[in-house]
Design a protein around this motif. Structure first.
Motif, short mmCIF file in Angstrom:
data_model
loop_
_atom_site.label_atom_id
_atom_site.label_comp_id
_atom_site.label_asym_id
_atom_site.label_seq_id
_atom_site.Cartn_x
_atom_site.Cartn_y
_atom_site.Cartn_z
N TYR A 73 0.82 -1.21 0.00
CA TYR A 73 0.00 0.00 0.00
C TYR A 73 0.85 1.26 0.00
CZ TYR A 73 -4.23 -2.72 0.17
OH TYR A 73 -5.26 -3.57 -0.16
N ALA A 74 2.04 1.22 0.59
CA ALA A 74 2.95 2.37 0.54
C ALA A 74 3.37 2.63 -0.90
CB ALA A 74 4.17 2.14 1.43
N LYS A 75 3.69 1.56 -1.64
CA LYS A 75 4.07 1.70 -3.05
C LYS A 75 2.90 2.24 -3.88
CE LYS A 75 7.68 -1.80 -3.13
NZ LYS A 75 8.83 -1.06 -3.62
N GLN A 76 1.69 1.75 -3.59
CA GLN A 76 0.50 2.22 -4.30
C GLN A 76 0.30 3.72 -4.06
OE1 GLN A 76 -0.16 -0.09 -6.49
NE2 GLN A 76 -2.28 -0.52 -6.00
N THR A 77 0.48 4.13 -2.82
CA THR A 77 0.28 5.53 -2.45
C THR A 77 1.32 6.42 -3.13
OG1 THR A 77 -0.68 4.88 -0.34
CG2 THR A 77 0.12 7.15 -0.52
N ARG A 78 2.58 5.98 -3.11
CA ARG A 78 3.63 6.77 -3.78
C ARG A 78 3.33 6.90 -5.27
NH1 ARG A 78 6.83 4.34 0.16
NH2 ARG A 78 7.47 2.58 -1.13
N ARG A 79 2.89 5.80 -5.90
CA ARG A 79 2.55 5.82 -7.32
C ARG A 79 1.40 6.81 -7.58
NH1 ARG A 79 4.76 4.80 -11.95
NH2 ARG A 79 5.50 2.81 -11.22
N PHE A 80 0.39 6.80 -6.72
CA PHE A 80 -0.75 7.72 -6.85
C PHE A 80 -0.28 9.17 -6.76
CE2 PHE A 80 -4.01 10.32 -4.76
CZ PHE A 80 -5.01 10.26 -5.72
N VAL A 81 0.55 9.48 -5.77
CA VAL A 81 1.05 10.85 -5.60
C VAL A 81 1.89 11.25 -6.81
CG1 VAL A 81 2.53 12.37 -4.20
CG2 VAL A 81 0.91 10.83 -3.08
N GLU A 82 2.71 10.34 -7.31
CA GLU A 82 3.53 10.62 -8.50
C GLU A 82 2.65 10.90 -9.71
OE1 GLU A 82 7.11 9.05 -9.34
OE2 GLU A 82 7.71 9.22 -7.25
N ASP A 83 1.69 10.00 -9.97
CA ASP A 83 0.85 10.11 -11.16
C ASP A 83 -0.12 11.29 -11.10
OD1 ASP A 83 2.08 7.82 -12.05
OD2 ASP A 83 0.36 6.50 -11.70
N THR A 84 -0.67 11.54 -9.93
CA THR A 84 -1.73 12.55 -9.81
C THR A 84 -1.22 13.94 -9.47
OG1 THR A 84 -3.14 10.75 -9.02
CG2 THR A 84 -3.97 12.98 -8.72
N PHE A 85 -0.15 14.01 -8.68
CA PHE A 85 0.33 15.30 -8.19
C PHE A 85 1.77 15.58 -8.59
CE2 PHE A 85 -3.04 13.87 -5.38
CZ PHE A 85 -3.90 14.96 -5.40
N GLY A 86 2.26 14.89 -9.60
CA GLY A 86 3.63 15.08 -10.07
C GLY A 86 4.66 14.81 -8.99
N GLY A 87 4.30 13.96 -8.04
CA GLY A 87 5.22 13.61 -6.97
C GLY A 87 5.28 14.64 -5.85
N SER A 88 4.44 15.67 -5.92
CA SER A 88 4.48 16.74 -4.92
C SER A 88 3.63 16.39 -3.70
CB SER A 88 3.96 18.04 -5.53
OG SER A 88 3.79 19.02 -4.53
N LEU A 89 4.31 16.12 -2.59
CA LEU A 89 3.61 15.83 -1.34
C LEU A 89 2.80 17.04 -0.86
CD1 LEU A 89 3.05 13.65 0.72
CD2 LEU A 89 5.13 14.33 1.91
N PRO A 90 3.33 18.28 -0.93
CA PRO A 90 2.51 19.43 -0.52
C PRO A 90 1.21 19.56 -1.34
CG PRO A 90 4.80 20.07 -0.58
CD PRO A 90 4.72 18.69 -1.18
N LYS A 91 1.28 19.32 -2.66
CA LYS A 91 0.06 19.39 -3.48
C LYS A 91 -0.93 18.30 -3.07
CE LYS A 91 2.05 21.46 -7.63
NZ LYS A 91 2.39 21.23 -9.04
N PHE A 92 -0.40 17.10 -2.78
CA PHE A 92 -1.25 16.00 -2.33
C PHE A 92 -1.94 16.36 -1.02
CE2 PHE A 92 -1.53 12.34 0.57
CZ PHE A 92 -2.58 11.66 -0.04
#
Length: 119
Positions: A73-92
Motif C-alpha cells: 500500500y505504501a508503493k500504491q500511495t507513492r505511485r498515486f502521488v507521482e501520477d496525480t500530483f507530479g510527486g508533490s507531497l505538498p500538493k497532495f
C-alpha cells in the motif's frame, strides 16, 4: 518503480493471503471457493499472476508474501502521488485536506513526521 496495479478481485485475493499467510495452496483454493466463489483454476491463475508481479510466492505448495501488505500500500500511495500530483507531497496534502482544518493533534503528528524525515 515496479507497477503493482491490481484489479478489485486481485486486491481482495491479496488481502485474503495476507490475513492467512503462510497458507497452503490447497487451503487457499478452499478459502477462495467459500469466500469468493472461485473455481480452483481461477485461484491458481490469479495466484500465478500475483507471483509474477513479485507480490507473492508459491513454494512447496505454501503461499507467502514477498511484499508485505504495508509495503504494497505504501508503493500504491507513492505511485498515486507521482501520477496525480507530479510527486508533490505538498500538493497532495493540500488536496487531501481540502480546506478542512487540522486538529492540533493532527498538526503535531505531521510536524513530528516532517522533522523525523527531514533530509
Amino acid at each position: 518503480m515496479k507497477e503493482y496495479k491490481l484489479a478489485q478481485s486481485e486486491t481482495r485475493f491479496a488481502e485474503m493471503i495476507w490475513r492467512h499467510e503462510p497458507i497452503g495452496s490447497g487451503e487457499l483454493v478452499k478459502l477462495c471457493e467459500k469466500e469468493m466463489e472461485w473455481k480452483k483454476s481461477t485461484t491458481y491463475t490469479v495466484l500465478k499472476n500475483l507471483c509474477e508481479k513479485g507480490i507473492f510466492q508459491n513454494q512447496n505448495a505454501v503461499v507467502t508474501s514477498l511484499l508485505k501488505k504495508d509495503e504494497f500500500y505504501a508503493k500504491q500511495t507513492r505511485r498515486f502521488v507521482e501520477d496525480t500530483f507530479g510527486g508533490s507531497l505538498p500538493k497532495f496534502l493540500t488536496a487531501f485536506i481540502g480546506g478542512k482544518k487540522l486538529s492540533d493533534r493532527q498538526a503535531e503528528e505531521l510536524k513530528k513526521l516532517i522533522d523525523e524525515n527531514r533530509g
